[in-house]
Scaffold this motif. Structure first.
Motif, PDB file in Angstrom:
ATOM      1  N   LEU A 125       0.839  -1.200   0.000  1.00  0.00           N
ATOM      2  CA  LEU A 125       0.000   0.000   0.000  1.00  0.00           C
ATOM      3  C   LEU A 125       0.873   1.249   0.000  1.00  0.00           C
ATOM      4  O   LEU A 125       1.872   1.326   0.716  1.00  0.00           O
ATOM      5  CB  LEU A 125      -0.917  -0.015   1.221  1.00  0.00           C
ATOM      6  CG  LEU A 125      -1.985   1.072   1.335  1.00  0.00           C
ATOM      7  CD1 LEU A 125      -3.145   0.573   2.203  1.00  0.00           C
ATOM      8  CD2 LEU A 125      -1.451   2.375   1.934  1.00  0.00           C
ATOM      9  N   ASP A 126       0.472   2.200  -0.831  1.00  0.00           N
ATOM     10  CA  ASP A 126       1.176   3.490  -0.858  1.00  0.00           C
ATOM     11  C   ASP A 126       0.201   4.557  -1.324  1.00  0.00           C
ATOM     12  O   ASP A 126      -0.932   4.254  -1.725  1.00  0.00           O
ATOM     13  CB  ASP A 126       2.390   3.426  -1.793  1.00  0.00           C
ATOM     14  CG  ASP A 126       3.422   4.498  -1.479  1.00  0.00           C
ATOM     15  OD1 ASP A 126       3.238   5.252  -0.496  1.00  0.00           O
ATOM     16  OD2 ASP A 126       4.423   4.599  -2.211  1.00  0.00           O
ATOM     17  N   GLU A 127       0.628   5.801  -1.270  1.00  0.00           N
ATOM     18  CA  GLU A 127      -0.229   6.901  -1.667  1.00  0.00           C
ATOM     19  C   GLU A 127       0.615   8.033  -2.222  1.00  0.00           C
ATOM     20  O   GLU A 127       1.819   8.121  -1.957  1.00  0.00           O
ATOM     21  CB  GLU A 127      -1.051   7.397  -0.480  1.00  0.00           C
ATOM     22  CG  GLU A 127      -0.204   7.884   0.669  1.00  0.00           C
ATOM     23  CD  GLU A 127      -0.978   7.994   1.965  1.00  0.00           C
ATOM     24  OE1 GLU A 127      -1.200   9.123   2.426  1.00  0.00           O
ATOM     25  OE2 GLU A 127      -1.353   6.935   2.516  1.00  0.00           O
ATOM     26  N   THR A 128      -0.013   8.894  -3.003  1.00  0.00           N
ATOM     27  CA  THR A 128       0.688  10.050  -3.567  1.00  0.00           C
ATOM     28  C   THR A 128      -0.328  11.145  -3.827  1.00  0.00           C
ATOM     29  O   THR A 128      -1.526  10.887  -3.976  1.00  0.00           O
ATOM     30  CB  THR A 128       1.413   9.672  -4.874  1.00  0.00           C
ATOM     31  OG1 THR A 128       2.256  10.751  -5.284  1.00  0.00           O
ATOM     32  CG2 THR A 128       0.427   9.377  -5.994  1.00  0.00           C
TER      33      THR A 128
ATOM     34  N   ALA B  89      -5.399  16.369  -5.387  1.00  0.00           N
ATOM     35  CA  ALA B  89      -6.121  15.125  -5.097  1.00  0.00           C
ATOM     36  C   ALA B  89      -5.109  14.117  -4.591  1.00  0.00           C
ATOM     37  O   ALA B  89      -3.898  14.261  -4.800  1.00  0.00           O
ATOM     38  CB  ALA B  89      -6.830  14.602  -6.341  1.00  0.00           C
ATOM     39  N   ASN B  90      -5.598  13.104  -3.912  1.00  0.00           N
ATOM     40  CA  ASN B  90      -4.727  12.061  -3.380  1.00  0.00           C
ATOM     41  C   ASN B  90      -5.099  10.720  -3.992  1.00  0.00           C
ATOM     42  O   ASN B  90      -6.267  10.441  -4.266  1.00  0.00           O
ATOM     43  CB  ASN B  90      -4.875  11.979  -1.857  1.00  0.00           C
ATOM     44  CG  ASN B  90      -3.983  10.911  -1.259  1.00  0.00           C
ATOM     45  OD1 ASN B  90      -2.771  11.054  -1.243  1.00  0.00           O
ATOM     46  ND2 ASN B  90      -4.575   9.826  -0.773  1.00  0.00           N
ATOM     47  N   LEU B  91      -4.086   9.883  -4.212  1.00  0.00           N
ATOM     48  CA  LEU B  91      -4.307   8.537  -4.739  1.00  0.00           C
ATOM     49  C   LEU B  91      -3.829   7.513  -3.721  1.00  0.00           C
ATOM     50  O   LEU B  91      -2.662   7.528  -3.329  1.00  0.00           O
ATOM     51  CB  LEU B  91      -3.532   8.328  -6.044  1.00  0.00           C
ATOM     52  CG  LEU B  91      -3.872   9.233  -7.230  1.00  0.00           C
ATOM     53  CD1 LEU B  91      -2.944   8.926  -8.395  1.00  0.00           C
ATOM     54  CD2 LEU B  91      -5.314   9.046  -7.647  1.00  0.00           C
ATOM     55  N   PHE B  92      -4.713   6.636  -3.274  1.00  0.00           N
ATOM     56  CA  PHE B  92      -4.334   5.466  -2.501  1.00  0.00           C
ATOM     57  C   PHE B  92      -4.241   4.290  -3.475  1.00  0.00           C
ATOM     58  O   PHE B  92      -5.116   4.113  -4.330  1.00  0.00           O
ATOM     59  CB  PHE B  92      -5.391   5.132  -1.443  1.00  0.00           C
ATOM     60  CG  PHE B  92      -5.354   6.009  -0.227  1.00  0.00           C
ATOM     61  CD1 PHE B  92      -4.401   5.824   0.753  1.00  0.00           C
ATOM     62  CD2 PHE B  92      -6.284   7.026  -0.069  1.00  0.00           C
ATOM     63  CE1 PHE B  92      -4.371   6.631   1.886  1.00  0.00           C
ATOM     64  CE2 PHE B  92      -6.267   7.839   1.046  1.00  0.00           C
ATOM     65  CZ  PHE B  92      -5.307   7.638   2.030  1.00  0.00           C
ATOM     66  N   LEU B  93      -3.202   3.504  -3.336  1.00  0.00           N
ATOM     67  CA  LEU B  93      -3.042   2.334  -4.207  1.00  0.00           C
ATOM     68  C   LEU B  93      -2.648   1.120  -3.381  1.00  0.00           C
ATOM     69  O   LEU B  93      -1.715   1.178  -2.570  1.00  0.00           O
ATOM     70  CB  LEU B  93      -1.990   2.595  -5.285  1.00  0.00           C
ATOM     71  CG  LEU B  93      -1.774   1.470  -6.303  1.00  0.00           C
ATOM     72  CD1 LEU B  93      -1.467   2.050  -7.697  1.00  0.00           C
ATOM     73  CD2 LEU B  93      -0.627   0.546  -5.897  1.00  0.00           C
ATOM     74  N   ALA B  94      -3.369   0.024  -3.578  1.00  0.00           N
ATOM     75  CA  ALA B  94      -3.034  -1.264  -2.957  1.00  0.00           C
ATOM     76  C   ALA B  94      -2.714  -2.233  -4.091  1.00  0.00           C
ATOM     77  O   ALA B  94      -3.539  -2.450  -4.982  1.00  0.00           O
ATOM     78  CB  ALA B  94      -4.202  -1.776  -2.126  1.00  0.00           C
ATOM     79  N   PHE B  95      -1.527  -2.808  -4.048  1.00  0.00           N
ATOM     80  CA  PHE B  95      -1.021  -3.646  -5.131  1.00  0.00           C
ATOM     81  C   PHE B  95      -0.694  -5.032  -4.606  1.00  0.00           C
ATOM     82  O   PHE B  95       0.063  -5.177  -3.635  1.00  0.00           O
ATOM     83  CB  PHE B  95       0.223  -2.997  -5.729  1.00  0.00           C
ATOM     84  CG  PHE B  95       0.933  -3.819  -6.771  1.00  0.00           C
ATOM     85  CD1 PHE B  95       0.236  -4.425  -7.805  1.00  0.00           C
ATOM     86  CD2 PHE B  95       2.318  -3.972  -6.721  1.00  0.00           C
ATOM     87  CE1 PHE B  95       0.896  -5.181  -8.767  1.00  0.00           C
ATOM     88  CE2 PHE B  95       2.985  -4.702  -7.676  1.00  0.00           C
ATOM     89  CZ  PHE B  95       2.277  -5.310  -8.706  1.00  0.00           C
ATOM     90  N   ALA B  96      -1.281  -6.053  -5.237  1.00  0.00           N
ATOM     91  CA  ALA B  96      -0.991  -7.451  -4.893  1.00  0.00           C
ATOM     92  C   ALA B  96      -0.038  -7.992  -5.948  1.00  0.00           C
ATOM     93  O   ALA B  96      -0.472  -8.411  -7.031  1.00  0.00           O
ATOM     94  CB  ALA B  96      -2.272  -8.268  -4.849  1.00  0.00           C
TER      95      ALA B  96
END
Length: 210
Positions: A24-27, A59-66
Motif C-alpha cells: 500500500l502506498d499513496e501520492t 487530489a490524493n491517490l491510494f493504491l493497494a497492489f498485490a
C-alpha cells in the motif's frame, strides 16, 4: 535493518490466498487546467501547449497492489488524512479480500499508516475487527523503494495526462488504468533477497565486535 529484512523475508513467502500479500502506498497530484486550449498534432507540427496553467487544488491517490496476483485497487480522495487511510483499508478488508484470513500489508512508516488511524475513524469494536485482519510490515525509514506499491504509482503517474483539471476526469483515467492493468494481470517478480542485502548493502549494517 530489521525492517528491511522483515519486508524482504515477506516477499519470499509463497502465494497464499488465505494471507494475500498487499503493498500500500499513496501520492498526491495537482489538478491543473489549461489557460488556452492546446493545439493538437498537425502534419509537420507537434502538439502545442501553453506554459501557463491554472491550479485547481490537489487530489490524493491510494493504491493497494498485490504483486503475486497482479491485481491493484486505486482510490482517488480529496485528502490523505487518517480517516481516508482507515476507510481505504476497511474497503480492502471487506471488499476484494473479504475471504482472506489476514492481509499481509506492506507500507511505509507515514504517521497515518497505523492501526491507531482505525480507532480515530471507527468505533472501537469496528476498528478492532479491521485491525485483526491485518498483518502489518513497515518498510524502513528512507527505504520506500522496498514497497512495490511505489513502483505501481510511478507507472500510473507516467500513464496519466500531464495536466488534469477536474476530479471526475482523474477518476476516469485512474479507473481505466486500473482495469487495463488488472485485466492483463501485471504483477511483480521481486528478486532482491535478505541474502543479497547482506552482501550488496553490507556497509549499511552496524559493525559488531567479535
Amino acid at each position: 535493518m530489521s525492517h528491511m529484512e522483515d519486508v524482504l523475508d515477506v516477499y519470499q513467502q509463497p502465494a497464499d490466498p488465505r494471507r494475500p500479500l498487499v503493498c500500500l502506498d499513496e501520492t498526491s497530484l495537482q489538478l491543473i487546467g489549461e489557460v488556452r486550449t492546446p493545439r493538437p498534432v498537425r502534419r509537420g507540427r507537434p502538439a502545442r501547449y501553453d506554459s501557463e496553467y491554472i491550479r485547481h487544488g490537489t487530489a490524493n491517490l491510494f493504491l493497494a497492489f498485490a504483486p503475486l496476483t497482479g491485481q491493484r485497487v486505486v482510490k482517488v480522495t480529496e485528502r490523505r488524512c487518517r480517516g481516508d487511510f482507515a476507510r481505504f483499508v476497511r474497503d480492502l478488508v471487506d471488499g476484494p479480500y473479504a475471504e482472506a484470513e489476514r492481509i499481509v500489508l506492506v507500507m511505509d512508516q507515514l504517521n497515518t499508516h497505523a492501526t491507531t488511524s482505525l480507532y480515530e475513524a471507527f468505533p472501537p469494536r469496528e476498528a478492532r475487527r479491521i485491525a485483526c485482519r491485518l498483518e502489518i510490515h513497515h518498510t524502513p525509514k528512507h527505504g520506500s523503494w522496498l514497497n512495490m506499491a511505489e513502483i505501481e504509482l510511478s507507472v500510473l503517474r507516467r500513464d496519466l495526462p500531464e495536466r488534469i483539471a477536474r476530479r471526475d476526469t482523474l477518476d476516469r483515467h485512474v479507473a481505466a488504468w486500473q482495469q487495463r492493468r488488472n485485466t492483463r494481470g501485471v504483477g511483480a517478480d521481486w528478486r532482491f533477497t535478505t541474502k543479497d542485502a547482506r552482501i550488496k548493502l553490507r556497509k549499511l549494517y552496524p559493525t559488531t565486535e567479535p
